[in-house]
Design an enzyme around this catalytic site. Structure first.
Site, short mmCIF file in Angstrom:
data_model
loop_
_atom_site.label_atom_id
_atom_site.label_comp_id
_atom_site.label_asym_id
_atom_site.label_seq_id
_atom_site.Cartn_x
_atom_site.Cartn_y
_atom_site.Cartn_z
N THR A 1 20.52 -67.37 -12.60
CA THR A 1 19.70 -66.59 -11.68
C THR A 1 20.53 -65.51 -11.00
O THR A 1 20.14 -64.33 -10.96
CB THR A 1 19.06 -67.51 -10.63
N ALA A 2 21.67 -65.89 -10.44
CA ALA A 2 22.51 -64.92 -9.73
C ALA A 2 23.01 -63.83 -10.67
O ALA A 2 23.02 -62.64 -10.32
CB ALA A 2 23.69 -65.64 -9.08
N GLY B 1 18.65 -71.73 -14.46
CA GLY B 1 19.77 -72.35 -13.78
C GLY B 1 20.24 -71.50 -12.61
O GLY B 1 19.84 -70.35 -12.45
N CYS B 2 21.14 -72.07 -11.81
CA CYS B 2 21.61 -71.37 -10.60
C CYS B 2 22.52 -70.20 -10.95
O CYS B 2 22.29 -69.07 -10.50
CB CYS B 2 22.28 -72.35 -9.66
N TYR B 3 23.56 -70.44 -11.74
CA TYR B 3 24.40 -69.33 -12.16
C TYR B 3 23.60 -68.26 -12.91
O TYR B 3 23.76 -67.07 -12.63
CB TYR B 3 25.55 -69.83 -13.05
#
Length: 347
Positions: free
Chosen positions: A152-153, A148-150
């Site tokens: 990954t960061a 997911g995006c969160y």
């Protein structure tokens, strides 16, 4: 030429896949599905793709998709888990951008997504598609669960600290903010321009679906259970994630900021899409807009016992479709940056 199919091509991750693959020299999109838009030309819905594709949306057809070398699922959860078993049986490689195969525990998945998992037997075989930790496994995988995006960061910001055992894993905090595209393309009142413009708010404070994915990944890295307090926020912009991460050092005073800077630089030295900024320089979402990059920086404020890591990505690129293409390149033995050489957009 790699034959590519995309299931669910009408959302933001779908059109972002199409944008990136239009510049990929070794791939050809031969099928893109949408039940709602079946028969409609691609460039009618997405005029930015005019001249790049001569395709129309079609109904999902397992036989057509099975003829592809790689199929991307750019769908909400609960779609891929019903179709993936047939595609894997046909020998097609699958990259799932949804959450269907990210969590290994089927019961835990059901707790967070509110229904039984349709193909739990595949959860153990799905490789978590974060190249910075699983590159070798991705190269051999038939099924990749794109992070997911969160996650990954946040994960990229914490990996060096947890791998080295320098921070306490039971009390990590992530305060992260995303642009509105992270909520998808469907109509929602909360995402209207008049609702978000000039405003900043938290959401999902009591529990966000990305939390178990993040804790699972970080726990495997650290070798012990990681407990994360994760608070997401909504930013009044379209693209980008800024995550600010707080972790308590096990032995404060023994590591200087220069030591931690070297740790991060050495860990990511050979990673093509992770950029550790010089000490004292802080990442901005605009610097990674449109690019498959994560920018990181870190500080130990007032030289106390807490290290603060700042991480920025474009949620639709490194946080979704760009990372998916990066995974495809690794799976097929192509140059990892093929189709992903875009520079961040300024202004």
């Amino acid at each position: 030429m790699v034959k590519v199919g995309i299931v669910g091509g009408t959302g933001y991750t779908g059109v972002e896949l199409l944008r990136l693959l239009a510049q990929h020299e070794d791939s050809e999109v031969v099928a893109i599905t949408s039940r709602a838009e079946a028969g409609r030309r691609l460039d009618e819905l997405f005029p930015n793709l005019r001249g790049y594709y001569d395709l129309a949306f079609s109904e999902p057809d397992v036989d057509l998709l099975a003829s592809c070398d790689v199929v991307f699922f750019a769908t909400p959860h609960n779609v891929a888990m019903h179709l993936v078993p047939e595609l894997l049986a046909a020998g097609t490689r699958v990259i799932d951008l949804s959450a269907d195969y990210r969590i290994r525990d089927a019961e835990l998945w059901s707790q967070w997504y509110g229904e039984p998992h349709a193909s739990p037997e595949l959860l153990a075989d799905a490789v978590y598609g974060l190249p910075e930790i699983n590159r070798e496994q991705i190269a051999k995988a038939q099924l990749v669960a794109c992070p997911g995006c969160y996650p990954t960061a946040i994960e990229l910001g914490l990996i060096p600290l947890l791998e080295s055992g320098l921070v306490e894993p039971s009390n990590i905090i992530a305060s992260a903010a995303s642009g509105t595209s992270g909520a998808g393309r469907q109509a929602k009142i909360d995402n209207l321009a008049s609702e978000v413009s000039g405003s900043f708010k938290a959401y999902g404070v009591g529990g966000h679906r990305h939390l178990p994915e993040i804790e699972q990944c970080l726990s495997l890295l650290s070798g012990s259970d990681v407990s994360l307090t994760f608070v997401p926020h909504l930013l009044p912009m379209v693209r980008g994630i800024h995550a600010t991460l707080f972790a308590r050092l096990n032995k404060p005073g023994e590591q200087s900021i220069e030591d931690l800077q070297r740790l991060f630089e050495n860990r990511y030295r050979d990673e093509p899409f992770v950029d550790v900024l010089p000490n004292g320089t802080f990442p901005q979402t605009r610097a990674v807009k449109g690019a498959n990059h994560c920018q990181l920086s870190l500080m130990i404020p007032q030289q106390r016992d807490t290290v603060v890591v700042m991480s920025t990505i474009d949620n639709l690129v490194k946080g979704a479709s760009g990372q998916a293409v990066q995974n495809m390149n690794i799976m097929l033995g192509l140059p990892e940056d093929r189709g992903l050489r875009q520079v961040g957009l300024l202004p």
